[in-house]
Scaffold this active site. Structure first.
Site, PDB file in Angstrom:
ATOM      1  N   SER A 222       0.864  -1.187   0.000  1.00 37.76           N
ATOM      2  CA  SER A 222       0.000   0.000   0.000  1.00 37.76           C
ATOM      3  C   SER A 222       0.899   1.236   0.000  1.00 37.76           C
ATOM      4  O   SER A 222       2.112   1.131   0.230  1.00 37.76           O
ATOM      5  CB  SER A 222      -0.846  -0.029   1.277  1.00 37.76           C
ATOM      6  OG  SER A 222      -1.406   1.232   1.566  1.00 37.76           O
TER       7      SER A 222
ATOM      8  N   TYR B   3      -3.051  -1.190   9.963  1.00 40.24           N
ATOM      9  CA  TYR B   3      -2.974  -1.361   8.508  1.00 40.24           C
ATOM     10  C   TYR B   3      -1.585  -0.975   8.004  1.00 40.24           C
ATOM     11  O   TYR B   3      -0.939  -1.725   7.257  1.00 40.24           O
ATOM     12  CB  TYR B   3      -4.052  -0.489   7.851  1.00 40.24           C
ATOM     13  CG  TYR B   3      -4.175  -0.676   6.359  1.00 40.24           C
ATOM     14  CD1 TYR B   3      -4.940  -1.714   5.834  1.00 40.24           C
ATOM     15  CD2 TYR B   3      -3.542   0.190   5.470  1.00 40.24           C
ATOM     16  CE1 TYR B   3      -5.063  -1.889   4.451  1.00 40.24           C
ATOM     17  CE2 TYR B   3      -3.660   0.028   4.103  1.00 40.24           C
ATOM     18  CZ  TYR B   3      -4.420  -1.013   3.599  1.00 40.24           C
ATOM     19  OH  TYR B   3      -4.542  -1.183   2.237  1.00 40.24           O
TER      20      TYR B   3
HETATM   21  P1  NDP Z   1     -11.773  -5.280  -1.421  1.00 42.77           P
HETATM   22  O1  NDP Z   1     -12.435  -5.054  -0.121  1.00 42.77           O
HETATM   23  O2  NDP Z   1     -12.493  -5.015  -2.689  1.00 42.77           O
HETATM   24  O3  NDP Z   1     -11.165  -6.745  -1.499  1.00 42.77           O
HETATM   25  C1  NDP Z   1     -10.624  -7.383  -0.384  1.00 42.77           C
HETATM   26  C2  NDP Z   1     -10.615  -8.850  -0.678  1.00 42.77           C
HETATM   27  O4  NDP Z   1     -10.002  -9.542   0.413  1.00 42.77           O
HETATM   28  C3  NDP Z   1     -12.001  -9.421  -0.851  1.00 42.77           C
HETATM   29  O5  NDP Z   1     -11.992 -10.200  -2.019  1.00 42.77           O
HETATM   30  C4  NDP Z   1     -12.206 -10.289   0.390  1.00 42.77           C
HETATM   31  O6  NDP Z   1     -12.993 -11.425   0.051  1.00 42.77           O
HETATM   32  C5  NDP Z   1     -10.773 -10.684   0.714  1.00 42.77           C
HETATM   33  N1  NDP Z   1     -10.568 -11.031   2.119  1.00 42.77           N
HETATM   34  C6  NDP Z   1     -10.634 -10.213   3.208  1.00 42.77           C
HETATM   35  N2  NDP Z   1     -10.392 -10.921   4.317  1.00 42.77           N
HETATM   36  C7  NDP Z   1     -10.163 -12.209   3.937  1.00 42.77           C
HETATM   37  C8  NDP Z   1      -9.876 -13.403   4.628  1.00 42.77           C
HETATM   38  N3  NDP Z   1      -9.750 -13.447   5.962  1.00 42.77           N
HETATM   39  N4  NDP Z   1      -9.738 -14.549   3.905  1.00 42.77           N
HETATM   40  C9  NDP Z   1      -9.839 -14.535   2.558  1.00 42.77           C
HETATM   41  N5  NDP Z   1     -10.101 -13.421   1.848  1.00 42.77           N
HETATM   42  C10 NDP Z   1     -10.280 -12.267   2.535  1.00 42.77           C
HETATM   43  O7  NDP Z   1     -10.459  -4.377  -1.335  1.00 42.77           O
HETATM   44  P2  NDP Z   1      -9.308  -3.984  -2.363  1.00 42.77           P
HETATM   45  O8  NDP Z   1      -9.449  -4.685  -3.649  1.00 42.77           O
HETATM   46  O9  NDP Z   1      -9.214  -2.539  -2.336  1.00 42.77           O
HETATM   47  O10 NDP Z   1      -8.040  -4.553  -1.571  1.00 42.77           O
HETATM   48  C11 NDP Z   1      -7.240  -5.609  -2.026  1.00 42.77           C
HETATM   49  C12 NDP Z   1      -5.852  -5.440  -1.444  1.00 42.77           C
HETATM   50  O11 NDP Z   1      -5.294  -4.225  -1.919  1.00 42.77           O
HETATM   51  C13 NDP Z   1      -5.831  -5.363   0.072  1.00 42.77           C
HETATM   52  O12 NDP Z   1      -4.675  -6.025   0.553  1.00 42.77           O
HETATM   53  C14 NDP Z   1      -5.716  -3.871   0.334  1.00 42.77           C
HETATM   54  O13 NDP Z   1      -5.135  -3.592   1.563  1.00 42.77           O
HETATM   55  C15 NDP Z   1      -4.841  -3.468  -0.825  1.00 42.77           C
HETATM   56  N6  NDP Z   1      -4.870  -2.052  -1.144  1.00 42.77           N
HETATM   57  C16 NDP Z   1      -5.998  -1.429  -1.613  1.00 42.77           C
HETATM   58  C17 NDP Z   1      -5.967  -0.084  -1.925  1.00 42.77           C
HETATM   59  C18 NDP Z   1      -7.130   0.639  -2.493  1.00 42.77           C
HETATM   60  O14 NDP Z   1      -7.043   1.867  -2.684  1.00 42.77           O
HETATM   61  N7  NDP Z   1      -8.245  -0.012  -2.783  1.00 42.77           N
HETATM   62  C19 NDP Z   1      -4.753   0.711  -1.737  1.00 42.77           C
HETATM   63  C20 NDP Z   1      -3.639  -0.037  -1.246  1.00 42.77           C
HETATM   64  C21 NDP Z   1      -3.709  -1.368  -0.964  1.00 42.77           C
HETATM   65  P3  NDP Z   1     -14.054 -12.113   1.073  1.00 42.77           P
HETATM   66  O15 NDP Z   1     -14.769 -10.977   1.744  1.00 42.77           O
HETATM   67  O16 NDP Z   1     -14.888 -12.975   0.210  1.00 42.77           O
HETATM   68  O17 NDP Z   1     -13.213 -12.910   2.018  1.00 42.77           O
END
Ligand code: NDP
Length: 256
Positions: free
Chosen positions: A146, A159
């Protein structure tokens, strides 16, 4: 030449949190380059829909219900992938959550939950795929950091700690596994339009415009912006690239 460099035909990828957001953007890129993709997440319906979406575009794809904080669920995810596709070449450690509170208000359960979901999960999944990658003669691991791998975040200390940790974990695995021909890199997204940030925009007044003003590319990122970096870091084009942390941020991290 370019076709061969970026060709993922015959490769098998596991994308955690691949059922939406950045993970789905990466999964689509990998599938378009020819990889078979395993979508792993907790939400079964959402994961099924994402895998169906990839199959509709002609890719091989399945979904696996897995909580990546749970060691036995991670083992089952790896076992299912190998049973279905025979190998694992690519792992994207993308699953992540955020809890927005300053350090003085965050309780230990919240801290643990963020660290376990964002950082411990990468350790569990990487360790679990290592034998299959070694057996395949190499592999590619992409960890998602991030901007908070670089900058402090007063509103999200767990985070930021998890995302700083992911960069050091990336470097450590890169060093440990270079001899096994496994390249390990991190991608550091800027501000991307996903479910995660939709909530942030609701919770933090003015965030939308602040991001626009601070981003040289003058836009929020889209999940499609992650297809190219996923393919590059998963393909032979990046065989001498390991231990890096690459911002995909429209210039956010270099803006003075
Ligand atoms: P979303 O909330 O759209 O996606 C998060 C994903 O993580 C979901 O598919 C969710 O699926 C999965 N997830 C969460 N907890 C678990 C778990 N315990 N086991 C399995 N799967 C899990 O967020 P983003 O696409 O934005 O985020 C994706 C990554 O990118 C993250 O690591 C985030 O920190 C990072 N990021 C995002 C940024 C942004 O601006 N959007 C910026 C910087 C980093 P489900 O709920 O089905 O488990």
């Amino acid at each position: 030449m370019a076709g061969l460099l970026f060709d993922l035909a015959g490769k098998v990828a596991v994308v955690t949190g691949g059922n939406g957001g950045i993970g789905l953007g990466m999964a689509r890129g990998l599938a378009a380059a020819g990889a078979a993709v395993v979508i792993a997440g907790r939400n079964e319906a959402k994961s099924n829909a994402a895998a169906a979406d990839l199959r509709q575009s002609g890719a091989k794809a399945i979904s696996v219900v897995a909580d990546v904080t749970d060691k036995s669920a991670v083992a089952a995810m790896v076992e299912r992938t190998v049973r279905e596709f025979g190998r694992i070449d690519i792992l994207v450690n993308n699953a992540g959550i955020n809890i927005r509170k300053p350090p003085h208000s965050l309780d230990i359960a919240e801290w643990d939950s963020v660290i376990r979901t964002n950082l411990t999960s990468a350790f569990l999944c990487s360790q679990a795929v290592y034998p299959a990658m070694k057996a395949a003669g190499g592999g590619k691991i992409i960890n998602i950091g991030s901007m908070m791998s670089i900058f402090g975040a007063g509103f999200a200390p767990a985070y930021a700690a998890s995302k700083g940790g992911i960069v050091q974990f990336t470097r450590s695995c890169a060093v440990a596994w270079a001899g096994d021909n496994i390249q390990v890199n991190a991608v550091l997204p800027g501000w991307i339009d996903t479910d995660l940030t939709k909530r942030a925009r609701q919770e933090i007044a003015g965030l939308h415009d602040k991001v626009l003003a601070r981003t040289p590319a003058a836009r929020w990122g889209e999940i499609a912006d992650f297809a190219g970096i996923a393919v590059f870091l998963s393909s032979s084009a990046s065989d001498f690239v390991t231990g890096t942390a690459i911002p995909v941020d429209g210039g956010f991290s270099v803006m003075g």
